[in-house]
Design an enzyme around this catalytic site. Structure first.
Site: not given
Length: 131
Positions: A20, A28, A98, A120-122
């Protein structure tokens, strides 16, 4: 042989070891990965595998209570942001700059590297519990 779910042995182990509030980053192909954080490199070529395919697979195996995105995704990749939000309808979403996002990856159990080239594919997924 595993019947279903994630079959990548490294990734399946990381998910099984998470508790947890632990975090897992899906990145990316350009996000810097800290040396001290485990890297699960799934990238084969630019664009493959896609970020969203990895995210969908992760959401089938990992209980997620919160997700963190770079604030820049709203301006730079709004279509991707909309697709992410559609996959996480009941999950708390936090947006951070970012530069701060990159620092937060230091606390991840692992960073899963995709071949994605969309800016920004994170995402940082914070694990929940299923009880």
């Amino acid at each position: 042989m595993k019947k279903n779910g994630i079959i990548n042995s490294e990734l399946a182990r990381v998910v099984a070891e998470m508790g947890h509030k632990d975090s897992l980053t899906i990145a990316d192909c350009g996000l810097p990965i800290p040396q001290e954080v485990e890297r699960v490199d799934l990238a084969l070529t630019k664009g493959y595998p896609e970020f969203l395919k990895i995210l969908r697979a992760m959401l089938k195996d990992l209980v997620v209570e919160k997700a963190i995105l770079a604030a820049e995704i709203k301006e730079e990749s709004p279509k991707l942001e909309a697709e992410i939000l559609e996959l996480l309808p009941d999950i708390e979403i936090e947006y951070i700059p970012h530069t701060e996002f990159k620092k937060k990856t230091n606390n991840s159990r692992a960073v899963v590297r995709s071949g994605e080239t969309i800016p920004y594919a994170n995402i940082i997924l914070i694990s929940g519990v299923d009880f």
